[in-house]
Write an enzyme that holds these catalytic residues in place. Structure first.
Site: not given
Length: 595
Positions: A173, A276, A53, A21-22, A25, A111-112
């Protein structure tokens, strides 16, 4: 390709697999450095990568740009995060259409977090309340086109103290159409295993990828766990306390802890892991190396170059070798082509072949980084030392080569350094290969049980005087073909044909011969514009009339760019005899370059 299909294939084959995962920047230079890192780390064979995101959709445009570039340029299957935060349905549509247009088929529906400055999460007008709403919307509008992942919380969601209720939400979900689960990071392994068991008990049967974050430093760990109030066992805190001010020791501890976790996961029958990376490379690389995990060669190198995953380039299977070290430039200059006839890269005489302007002829490094690597060369000898140092791994990059030497060129690095010491400034190379297995870790590519071949190739800058002597020497060997051109476009060659000369090919069961890399005059003339422009980009980091600036401009204005192919691929030493290299010269240069 949908990631769930790749995961299921790996599970059927019983092999361990991983993903990275990235995050986007904050600076333009950071974005370029991330692209370089993604390009390097794809060599470790991740099944996929994902791109986050930003909170409140703050990085949405950059996220979609990174996804599109990674798919098209670096050929890495990419999953785009998509959150509900500050995202009305019309913006979600734009994000999904952008993903689809660049060939991305995978979404991590979230959801964020609340936007910056807002303590609690609230849906926006015309938006979605939860990740399940986003999953349902994607499935309703796009059917089965997208593969969808969702987040799992081994410790329970920070906004839901009821773990059983949180688990029911996760199952909902999956029932709504999600394909697999990626968990939040955790440091309590037993808690994770319990979470997986509880998932299976209530009927969640899809793959569950554990998210691991190798600890990088003490304060960084505290900051990361504060996001979701993650639990860290007391033993870990006790282990860290004596070394908390020693970053190197902390990183080593984090590497060993992650290795321990992964070994326990594999013993428990969990075959996949999601790293991560926090846009860092070293810890992830060392973990995979120490575990001895190597992805199947046909996954890492289906061709000698990484095929683009853009739908329009699906049949592309031939490219000129000249852009080998500048893939993004090549992709950008050919991205408007309508098709790739017979899989070939096309014809640079086409009006659709992009102009040089606007396609990022840059050094890929900041001025400070360039000066640190290259200092202030004022003579050809000092220039040669820089190029030799790059070949020996003592200089980090060149304007034409932002990454370290390819693995296959490592075996000829001393010879390359020696050639540079003679005043031939090399920028591209490959050794001769005569029928090695396609599974070979250094030279292999393509499907299993095949054989690959390649001709020795060398590309370099040379002074007019040295070029005359070199071409006279070449004239005595009928197996050598070359093209040489200066900045003004004066082309010299010793072949009557401007057509393609295949320099790599492979033979595989049940397939025609594949010839994925070529040399040809027309493509070379297109490449030379970029190759010479990089000398001028290099000169601009110095004062206009400084000795270094004048030297670099002189080389650009008067020297030639030449590529040499030795067509006798059975003789691995043939190309080097052109330069009259002996073992003493090679050893002397390898031992004397000190940068």
């Amino acid at each position: 390709m949908k990631i769930i299909d790749k995961i299921l294939k790996a599970e059927q084959e019983g092999r361990f697999y991983w993903s990275f995962e990235y995050f986007p920047p904050k600076t333009a230079q950071g974005v370029q450095n991330l692209y370089d890192r993604i390009e390097r780390m794809q060599r470790y064979g991740p099944e996929f990568i994902d791109v986050t995101w930003g909170a409140g959709g703050t990085t949405s445009e950059l996220t979609t740009e990174i996804v599109a570039t990674t798919q098209a340029v670096y050929g890495v299957e990419t999953m785009m995060h998509l959150t509900c935060t500050n995202m009305p349905a019309e913006q979600v549509d734009i994000a999904l259409e952008t993903a689809k247009a660049c060939g991305c088929q995978n979404i991590l529906a979230l959801r964020g977090d609340p936007p910056h400055g807002q303590e609690t999460w609230e849906s926006c007008d015309g938006g979605f309340n939860n990740a399940i709403d986003l999953v349902k919307y994607i499935r309703k509008k796009y059917g089965d086109y997208f593969g969808i992942a969702v987040a799992g919380h081994p410790e329970g969601h920070i906004d839901n103290p009821d773990k059983e209720d949180d688990l029911r939400h996760l199952k909902a979900k999956i029932d709504a159409g999600a394909d697999f689960v990626v968990t939040q990071l955790f440091y309590d392994f037993d808690m994770f295993l319990e979470f997986v068991e509880r998932c299976r008990t209530i009927g969640i049967t899809c793959p569950i990828l554990p998210g691991v974050f190798p600890i990088q430093n003490y304060n960084g760990l505290k900051r990361v766990i504060s996001f979701n109030n993650n639990f860290v066992p007391q033993k870990i805190w006790d282990d860290l306390e004596p070394i908390k001010d020693d970053d190197a020791a902390i990183k080593e501890y984090g590497i060993n802890l992650t290795i321990d976790f992964i070994q326990k996961m594999r013993a428990a029958g969990i075959n996949g892991v999601h790293f991560y990376t926090f846009n860092l490379e070293r810890s992830t690389r060392l973990i995979l190396e120490r575990l001895g995990d190597v992805a199947p060669q046909q996954n890492v190198r289906p061709l000698p170059w990484k095929p683009s995953l853009h739908a329009k380039r699906a049949k592309e299977n031939v490219r000129p070798i000249f852009w080998k070290n500048r893939t993004m430039s090549y992709i950008k200059r050919t991205e408007q082509w309508d098709e790739f006839p017979n899989g070939r890269w096309g014809d640079s005489r086409s009006p659709a072949f992009g102009e040089l302007d606007g396609y990022g002829v840059s050094l890929k490094h900041s001025k400070a980084e360039c000066l640190k690597m290259w200092n202030y060369p004022a003579t050809i000898a000092e220039l040669s030392s820089i190029f030799s140092g790059y070949c020996l791994g003592q200089v980090g990059a060149l304007p034409w080569c932002s990454q370290e030497l390819d693995t296959e060129s490592q075996g000829i690095r001393d010879r390359l350094a020696a050639v540079n010491s003679l005043g031939y400034l090399t920028i591209n190379s490959q050794p001769a290969v005569n029928g090695v297995r396609s599974s070979d870790k250094v030279h292999g590519w393509g499907p299993k049980n095949g054989f690959v071949f390649q001709k020795a190739y060398l590309e370099f800058f040379v002074s007019p005087e040295a070029l005359d002597k070199l071409t006279q020497k070449i004239s005595s060997d009928a197996n050598i073909t070359y093209y040489a051109v200066n900045q003004q476009g004066d082309l010299k060659m010793n072949t009557q044909s401007e057509g393609p000369n295949a320099v790599t090919w492979g033979i595989f069961p049940g397939k025609e011969v594949i010839q994925p890399t070529i040399v040809e005059a027309v493509a070379f003339m297109a490449w030379k514009e970029e190759a010479f422009a990089l000398w001028h980009e290099w000169s601009r980091i110095y004062e206009p009339e400084s000795p270094t600036s004048r030297l670099l401009k002189q080389v650009a204005d008067t020297w030639y760019l030449i590529n040499i192919v030795h067509n006798d691929f059975q003789d691995g030493d043939a190309l080097w005899r052109v330069f009259d290299l002996d073992n003493a010269t090679i050893s002397n240069v390898a031992g004397s370059v000190d940068r």
